[in-house]
Write a protein that holds these residues in place. Structure first.
Motif, PDB file in Angstrom:
ATOM      1  N   UNK A 221       0.812  -1.201   0.000  1.00 39.71           N
ATOM      2  CA  UNK A 221       0.000   0.000   0.000  1.00 39.71           C
ATOM      3  C   UNK A 221       0.851   1.258   0.000  1.00 39.71           C
ATOM      4  N   UNK A 222       0.285   2.343  -0.567  1.00 40.31           N
ATOM      5  CA  UNK A 222       0.945   3.646  -0.575  1.00 40.31           C
ATOM      6  C   UNK A 222      -0.033   4.697  -0.061  1.00 40.31           C
ATOM      7  N   UNK A 223       0.485   5.625   0.760  1.00 40.03           N
ATOM      8  CA  UNK A 223      -0.315   6.740   1.248  1.00 40.03           C
ATOM      9  C   UNK A 223       0.434   8.023   0.918  1.00 40.03           C
ATOM     10  N   UNK A 224      -0.257   8.959   0.266  1.00 32.87           N
ATOM     11  CA  UNK A 224       0.399  10.139  -0.290  1.00 32.87           C
ATOM     12  C   UNK A 224      -0.031  11.412   0.423  1.00 32.87           C
ATOM     13  N   UNK A 225       0.840  12.438   0.379  1.00 31.93           N
ATOM     14  CA  UNK A 225       0.537  13.740   0.973  1.00 31.93           C
ATOM     15  C   UNK A 225       1.293  14.808   0.190  1.00 31.93           C
ATOM     16  N   UNK A 226       0.959  16.061   0.502  1.00 36.25           N
ATOM     17  CA  UNK A 226       1.671  17.169  -0.110  1.00 36.25           C
ATOM     18  C   UNK A 226       1.466  17.302  -1.600  1.00 36.25           C
TER      19      UNK A 226
END
Length: 538
Positions: free
Chosen positions: A224-229
């Protein structure tokens, strides 16, 4: 504002399509939207408002439209049908759907399939205001490590369905690798790298493998990947715990696919040999081409390409077999096909062969223990079936029924025993006898008729000896027992004397005195105590 939805039911007779509205935070909408009905989940506390409904007939879509002029300012979302309460939610069009293929996929337990936009989000803002854009998180969260499961084993048609579960706010990276031969050692070449796919926490991937030239091994994993910014998924390749958060890889699934047999041929085989209805059936043979198969499936077809439906096989066989005999139809009336399967990742649907009929057991008599006995009224005695002549007592018996030739003198309980050791308890109800206790034995399979029986003879004698005292006090350093019958003229242990009073009875035993069907005295004078110098009577 006009809100609309279309939905298609999965019942020919008709199925309702219900259109619901809710606030994004699950709160109450005030005033309640006109011409709607409100429902609140007792589990989550969220409010849902049905805006309308229609009926889908004969698998044809129907539509619902709702016109609103009074929705208050706020963020909203719509969906079809109402979430089942309590969770997990179950309905196909609902954004929380937990069907195998996710929202908008397969129907969930008969719920309707809605249009792809059933999870529509929208906002109502004050006149002249610009909606606030959705905020972008500044820091990513640790994503969930996905789980990979095999849903359906269809290796006989070179297919496996993999269900991948991951965080609802995460994105998924899904990879597969393939190699020739067994699932040992290296993974082989990379086949698929689906990065940044979405699925609201769950997706199903079907993998098809070509085994025309050899056995194959498929390796599947995901993370899984969780992104921000404002980062996009393809830019997130290295975990920095800031704008790019990446989970560990899931547990790896390595699944074998077998090369299917060749040289499938048919020939005659004699069925019911030596019988008046002897005939020719079909013997199917093939050449095994695989080192990894766990077995074979057999197909029988009427005409045309065989098989027309790969899930409709007639038999499952174990590994390393190369023939099958079919006596259900005469030779030349059917065509056949054979495919192999593997079950190292998930079992297939196996067909149990019809078992050879087991010879029916029989018995000529039963042995009861004790077979002859005498006991007193109100006493009990266990009677057990200790043996059978002609059958196995532990494996062949379905149940045993017990009966008394005179239930007013002796009773039995239980009257039927279904478990080994088969027994009953006989009680003496009144003096009499001899009485016959009969045990009827029913063997497997039970046809409702006793196969054999055994008997015991019992006699009920008079009651136990009993005694009474009058007026004088009585003490025992232990226990007192006198089985006074119900028929006693005065059912008391201590009777009144010339003074009109009974004596005092005392004891120092661990249990209260037993006076049978009687009582201690008319005054109920009974004490538990000890005497340092007991009286002794001769």
């Amino acid at each position: 504002m006009i809100l609309s939805v279309t939905g298609t039911g999965n019942k020919e007779a008709g199925e309702p399509v219900r259109f619901y509205l809710e606030k994004s935070d699950g709160g109450q909408i005030l005033p309640i939207p006109a011409n709607s009905s409100q429902w609140r989940s007792p589990t989550t506390g969220n409010y849902y408002y049905q805006l309308g409904a229609c009926t889908s007939q004969n698998f044809q879509p129907c539509g619902v439209s709702y016109v609103s002029y009074t929705l208050p300012v706020g963020d909203y979302r719509t969906h079809c049908d109402l979430p089942t309460d309590p969770p997990p939610i179950k309905c196909s069009g609902n954004p929380f759907c937990s069907s195998p293929l996710g929202s908008g996929g397969e129907n969930c337990n008969g719920w309707i399939r809605c249009s792809g936009s059933d999870r529509a989000f929208f906002s109502i803002v004050a006149p002249g205001l610009t909606p606030t854009p959705t905020s972008i998180p500044a820091t990513c969260s640790a994503p969930m490590v996905p789980t990979v499961e095999v849903l359906n084993n269809k290796t006989y048609e070179n297919k496996l369905d993999f269900r991948v579960t991951f965080g609802r706010d995460d994105q998924l990276q899904y990879q597969t690798y393939i190699k020739d031969g067994q699932c040992l050692g290296s993974w082989g070449a990379g086949v698929k790298n689906e990065d940044c796919s979405l699925g609201r926490g769950r997706v199903v991937k079907q993998e098809t493998v070509n085994t025309n030239d050899s056995d194959k091994c498929l390796t599947v994993r995901a993370r899984g990947k969780n992104l921000a910014g404002g980062l996009i998924c393809s830019q997130c390749q290295l975990n920095d715990s800031n704008t790019c958060c990446i989970s560990d890889w899931s547990q790896t699934k390595r699944c074998s696919f077998c090369r299917h047999p060749t040289s499938v041929t048919t020939s005659k085989t004699v069925c019911n040999p030596g019988q008046p209805d002897e005939y020719f059936g079909t013997r199917i043979t093939w050449a095994d081409q695989s080192e990894v198969e766990d077995g074979f499936v057999i197909y029988r077809c009427d005409t045309g390409i065989c098989p027309s439906d790969t899930s409709n096989y007639i038999a499952t066989l174990g590994r390393d077999t190369n023939s099958f005999r079919d006596c259900d139809y005469e030779y030349g009336t059917k065509s056949y096909a054979v495919r192999c399967y593997t079950d190292d990742c998930a079992p297939i649907r196996k067909l149990t062969p019809t078992p050879t009929p087991t010879p029916v057991s029989s018995c000529s008599s039963a042995v009861l223990s004790p077979s002859v006995f005498t006991f007193n009224k109100n006493k009990t005695q266990a009677v057990i079936v200790s043996g059978l002549v002609g059958a196995n007592l532990t494996t062949d018996v379905d149940h045993v029924s017990f009966r008394s030739s005179n239930s007013s003198i002796t009773s039995v309980n239980p009257s039927t025993d279904f478990s080994y050791p088969f027994s009953t308890t006989v009680k003496g109800e009144k003096v009499g006898g001899p009485i016959t206790i009969t045990a009827d034995v029913y063997l497997k399979p039970d046809d409702g008729v006793a196969d054999c029986f055994g008997t015991a003879r019992v006699t009920v004698s008079t009651e136990d000896p009993w005694f009474q005292t009058q007026e004088g006090d009585v003490h025992s350093q232990r226990n007192i027992r006198s089985s006074i019958p119900r028929t006693a003229l005065e059912p008391f242990f201590s009777l009144k004397g010339a003074t009109g009073y009974p004596g005092v009875v005392s004891y120092n035993g661990s249990t209260k005195p037993d006076f049978g069907a009687g009582e201690v005295s008319s005054k109920k004078w009974l004490a538990k105590t000890s005497l340092s110098v007991p009286y002794r009577y001769s």
